[in-house]
Design a protein around this motif. Sequence first.
Motif, PDB file in Angstrom:
ATOM      1  N   GLY A 169       0.808  -1.227   0.000  1.00  0.00           N
ATOM      2  CA  GLY A 169       0.000   0.000   0.000  1.00  0.00           C
ATOM      3  C   GLY A 169       0.835   1.267   0.000  1.00  0.00           C
ATOM      4  N   ALA A 170       2.163   1.111  -0.089  1.00  0.00           N
ATOM      5  CA  ALA A 170       3.071   2.255  -0.078  1.00  0.00           C
ATOM      6  C   ALA A 170       3.451   2.651  -1.493  1.00  0.00           C
ATOM      7  CB  ALA A 170       4.344   1.922   0.710  1.00  0.00           C
ATOM      8  N   VAL A 171       3.793   3.910  -1.679  1.00  0.00           N
ATOM      9  CA  VAL A 171       4.509   4.322  -2.879  1.00  0.00           C
ATOM     10  C   VAL A 171       5.938   3.811  -2.729  1.00  0.00           C
ATOM     11  CG1 VAL A 171       5.522   6.329  -4.052  1.00  0.00           C
ATOM     12  CG2 VAL A 171       3.094   6.319  -3.421  1.00  0.00           C
ATOM     13  N   VAL A 172       6.502   3.261  -3.790  1.00  0.00           N
ATOM     14  CA  VAL A 172       7.859   2.722  -3.736  1.00  0.00           C
ATOM     15  C   VAL A 172       8.756   3.548  -4.649  1.00  0.00           C
ATOM     16  CG1 VAL A 172       9.320   0.711  -4.195  1.00  0.00           C
ATOM     17  CG2 VAL A 172       7.064   0.414  -3.145  1.00  0.00           C
ATOM     18  N   ALA A 173       9.866   4.021  -4.086  1.00  0.00           N
ATOM     19  CA  ALA A 173      10.835   4.817  -4.830  1.00  0.00           C
ATOM     20  C   ALA A 173      12.147   4.060  -4.916  1.00  0.00           C
ATOM     21  CB  ALA A 173      11.047   6.165  -4.139  1.00  0.00           C
ATOM     22  N   VAL A 174      12.711   3.984  -6.110  1.00  0.00           N
ATOM     23  CA  VAL A 174      13.957   3.265  -6.348  1.00  0.00           C
ATOM     24  C   VAL A 174      14.990   4.262  -6.865  1.00  0.00           C
ATOM     25  CG1 VAL A 174      15.013   1.242  -7.419  1.00  0.00           C
ATOM     26  CG2 VAL A 174      12.522   1.316  -7.095  1.00  0.00           C
ATOM     27  N   SER A 175      16.043   4.466  -6.093  1.00  0.00           N
ATOM     28  CA  SER A 175      17.074   5.411  -6.509  1.00  0.00           C
ATOM     29  C   SER A 175      18.056   4.731  -7.446  1.00  0.00           C
ATOM     30  CB  SER A 175      17.809   5.976  -5.287  1.00  0.00           C
ATOM     31  OG  SER A 175      18.361   4.935  -4.505  1.00  0.00           O
ATOM     32  N   GLY A 176      18.577   5.510  -8.385  1.00  0.00           N
ATOM     33  CA  GLY A 176      19.518   4.975  -9.354  1.00  0.00           C
ATOM     34  C   GLY A 176      19.847   6.020 -10.394  1.00  0.00           C
ATOM     35  N   ALA A 177      20.442   5.599 -11.509  1.00  0.00           N
ATOM     36  CA  ALA A 177      20.749   6.538 -12.591  1.00  0.00           C
ATOM     37  C   ALA A 177      19.477   7.255 -13.031  1.00  0.00           C
ATOM     38  CB  ALA A 177      21.392   5.798 -13.758  1.00  0.00           C
ATOM     39  N   VAL A 178      18.390   6.493 -13.095  1.00  0.00           N
ATOM     40  CA  VAL A 178      17.048   7.061 -13.237  1.00  0.00           C
ATOM     41  C   VAL A 178      16.281   6.644 -11.991  1.00  0.00           C
ATOM     42  CG1 VAL A 178      14.909   7.092 -14.566  1.00  0.00           C
ATOM     43  CG2 VAL A 178      17.111   6.853 -15.752  1.00  0.00           C
ATOM     44  N   ASP A 179      15.786   7.609 -11.240  1.00  0.00           N
ATOM     45  CA  ASP A 179      14.984   7.283 -10.066  1.00  0.00           C
ATOM     46  C   ASP A 179      13.593   6.854 -10.519  1.00  0.00           C
ATOM     47  OD1 ASP A 179      17.033   8.023  -8.263  1.00  0.00           O
ATOM     48  OD2 ASP A 179      16.441  10.130  -8.397  1.00  0.00           O
ATOM     49  N   ILE A 180      13.107   5.774  -9.929  1.00  0.00           N
ATOM     50  CA  ILE A 180      11.791   5.235 -10.277  1.00  0.00           C
ATOM     51  C   ILE A 180      10.844   5.439  -9.100  1.00  0.00           C
ATOM     52  CG2 ILE A 180      10.505   3.175 -10.960  1.00  0.00           C
ATOM     53  CD1 ILE A 180      12.587   4.052 -13.038  1.00  0.00           C
ATOM     54  N   VAL A 181       9.636   5.901  -9.376  1.00  0.00           N
ATOM     55  CA  VAL A 181       8.617   6.054  -8.340  1.00  0.00           C
ATOM     56  C   VAL A 181       7.327   5.418  -8.849  1.00  0.00           C
ATOM     57  CG1 VAL A 181       7.380   7.645  -6.823  1.00  0.00           C
ATOM     58  CG2 VAL A 181       9.668   8.259  -7.664  1.00  0.00           C
ATOM     59  N   THR A 182       6.726   4.532  -8.037  1.00  0.00           N
ATOM     60  CA  THR A 182       5.503   3.863  -8.474  1.00  0.00           C
ATOM     61  C   THR A 182       4.534   3.645  -7.323  1.00  0.00           C
ATOM     62  OG1 THR A 182       4.592   1.891  -9.590  1.00  0.00           O
ATOM     63  CG2 THR A 182       6.518   1.550  -8.166  1.00  0.00           C
ATOM     64  N   ASP A 183       3.257   3.683  -7.647  1.00  0.00           N
ATOM     65  CA  ASP A 183       2.223   3.322  -6.685  1.00  0.00           C
ATOM     66  C   ASP A 183       1.644   1.949  -7.012  1.00  0.00           C
ATOM     67  OD1 ASP A 183       0.781   3.859  -8.978  1.00  0.00           O
ATOM     68  OD2 ASP A 183      -0.366   5.528  -8.133  1.00  0.00           O
ATOM     69  N   GLY A 184       2.322   1.234  -7.883  1.00  0.00           N
ATOM     70  CA  GLY A 184       1.865  -0.087  -8.311  1.00  0.00           C
ATOM     71  C   GLY A 184       1.166  -0.052  -9.648  1.00  0.00           C
ATOM     72  N   LYS A 185       0.714   1.119 -10.032  1.00  0.00           N
ATOM     73  CA  LYS A 185       0.048   1.294 -11.334  1.00  0.00           C
ATOM     74  C   LYS A 185       0.850   2.274 -12.194  1.00  0.00           C
ATOM     75  CE  LYS A 185      -4.464   0.336  -9.276  1.00  0.00           C
ATOM     76  NZ  LYS A 185      -5.804   0.875  -8.906  1.00  0.00           N
ATOM     77  N   ARG A 186       0.957   3.501 -11.731  1.00  0.00           N
ATOM     78  CA  ARG A 186       1.773   4.489 -12.442  1.00  0.00           C
ATOM     79  C   ARG A 186       3.252   4.261 -12.142  1.00  0.00           C
ATOM     80  NH1 ARG A 186      -0.646   9.870 -10.122  1.00  0.00           N
ATOM     81  NH2 ARG A 186      -0.785   8.501  -8.293  1.00  0.00           N
ATOM     82  N   VAL A 187       4.087   4.490 -13.147  1.00  0.00           N
ATOM     83  CA  VAL A 187       5.538   4.403 -12.974  1.00  0.00           C
ATOM     84  C   VAL A 187       6.149   5.679 -13.538  1.00  0.00           C
ATOM     85  CG1 VAL A 187       7.655   3.131 -13.465  1.00  0.00           C
ATOM     86  CG2 VAL A 187       5.485   1.890 -13.208  1.00  0.00           C
ATOM     87  N   ILE A 188       6.840   6.415 -12.684  1.00  0.00           N
ATOM     88  CA  ILE A 188       7.422   7.694 -13.061  1.00  0.00           C
ATOM     89  C   ILE A 188       8.943   7.599 -12.987  1.00  0.00           C
ATOM     90  CG2 ILE A 188       7.463  10.188 -12.600  1.00  0.00           C
ATOM     91  CD1 ILE A 188       4.681   9.038 -13.336  1.00  0.00           C
ATOM     92  N   GLY A 189       9.635   8.181 -13.957  1.00  0.00           N
ATOM     93  CA  GLY A 189      11.092   8.231 -13.960  1.00  0.00           C
ATOM     94  C   GLY A 189      11.585   9.648 -13.710  1.00  0.00           C
ATOM     95  N   VAL A 190      12.495   9.795 -12.757  1.00  0.00           N
ATOM     96  CA  VAL A 190      13.109  11.093 -12.469  1.00  0.00           C
ATOM     97  C   VAL A 190      14.553  11.034 -12.955  1.00  0.00           C
ATOM     98  CG1 VAL A 190      13.687  12.787 -10.689  1.00  0.00           C
ATOM     99  CG2 VAL A 190      11.623  11.385 -10.445  1.00  0.00           C
ATOM    100  N   HIS A 191      14.894  11.898 -13.903  1.00  0.00           N
ATOM    101  CA  HIS A 191      16.182  11.822 -14.585  1.00  0.00           C
ATOM    102  C   HIS A 191      17.168  12.877 -14.090  1.00  0.00           C
ATOM    103  CE1 HIS A 191      14.429   9.143 -17.788  1.00  0.00           C
ATOM    104  NE2 HIS A 191      13.340   9.720 -17.322  1.00  0.00           N
ATOM    105  N   ASN A 192      16.885  13.479 -12.959  1.00  0.00           N
ATOM    106  CA  ASN A 192      17.804  14.455 -12.383  1.00  0.00           C
ATOM    107  C   ASN A 192      18.825  13.754 -11.493  1.00  0.00           C
ATOM    108  OD1 ASN A 192      14.934  16.317 -12.369  1.00  0.00           O
ATOM    109  ND2 ASN A 192      16.792  17.178 -13.270  1.00  0.00           N
ATOM    110  N   GLY A 193      19.966  14.419 -11.260  1.00  0.00           N
ATOM    111  CA  GLY A 193      20.984  13.860 -10.373  1.00  0.00           C
ATOM    112  C   GLY A 193      22.310  13.684 -11.092  1.00  0.00           C
ATOM    113  N   THR A 194      23.299  13.237 -10.350  1.00  0.00           N
ATOM    114  CA  THR A 194      24.645  13.062 -10.891  1.00  0.00           C
ATOM    115  C   THR A 194      25.308  11.848 -10.249  1.00  0.00           C
ATOM    116  OG1 THR A 194      26.851  14.046 -10.970  1.00  0.00           O
ATOM    117  CG2 THR A 194      25.436  14.766  -9.193  1.00  0.00           C
ATOM    118  N   LYS A 195      26.115  11.152 -11.020  1.00  0.00           N
ATOM    119  CA  LYS A 195      26.727   9.914 -10.546  1.00  0.00           C
ATOM    120  C   LYS A 195      27.647  10.138  -9.355  1.00  0.00           C
ATOM    121  CE  LYS A 195      28.760   5.687 -12.414  1.00  0.00           C
ATOM    122  NZ  LYS A 195      29.264   5.019 -13.646  1.00  0.00           N
TER     123      LYS A 195
END
Length: 276
Positions: A169-195
């Motif tokens: 029942g949580a929103v899940v965020a995955v950090s990485g080269a592209v950050d991923i955020v999902t509520d189980g249905k929608r999947v959003i990619g955040v492309h900001n940041g630096t290695k």
Amino acid sequence: MESKFDSKEWSSGVWTHFTDVRRRSPLVQCITNLVSMDLVANTLLSAGASPAMVHSVAEVPDFTPHVHALCVNVGTLTPDWLPSMKAAAELASQLGKPWVLDPAAVSCSGFRLKACLELVELKPSVIKGNGSEIIALSSASQGHTKGADSSHESTEAIEAAKSLALSSGAVVAVSGAVDIVTDGKRVIGVHNGTKMMQKITATGCSLSGLVAAFLAVDPLHPLEATVSAMSIFGIAGELGEEMANGPASLRMHLIDSLYGLDETTVLSRVKITRLG
């Protein structure tokens, strides 16, 4: 997958969330690891929030009801700290306050994995980890206890993140080269940041604290608030790297950049896509 950036659609919301944090200065209780306390607190302060590094179980009943959000990070987990984490999380959930779980190195021991599974049962608003942590926690939540490889990219964890979001029942965020955020249905990619941010200890922990601050000002829209926090932190990292000579100076410039972010910079730098 969409290839174009949906920046215009998201950028005004990112800035609105950030200005709300600055204006309202939410009180964020951080029960976080010993390595990260300094950077987490300074990240929150530079963003305009009010950090409170209160971790004693004796203080939870009096203090936690007054906070606007809670962040729990298990990075230096001990049997003494776990009761505090569980008590604060349970109280936050009972009182309808948003809280973030950062299951750092969740698969490194049976004790840590069991603790994280127990914390997931207390209904975090957001679970934020790297690809390997999310894969391991998602797998364990379904009854599989095999440890995960430490080298998974965020994009490899999309299905695990969606599964964990639906089961918890949580929103899940995955950090990485592209950050991923999902509520189980929608999947959003955040492309900001630096290695180079990966070369500074506690940047991931600090991001979890910032997510909690953004949830505090928009608890009814956890996916959007999480996306906004990840984008803002990433933009600050990009600006910091432009002035840095290496990880040590990036740490300083990251905090300064976060403090000084303005609307024009944010609106021009947001890079967010809808991945599903």
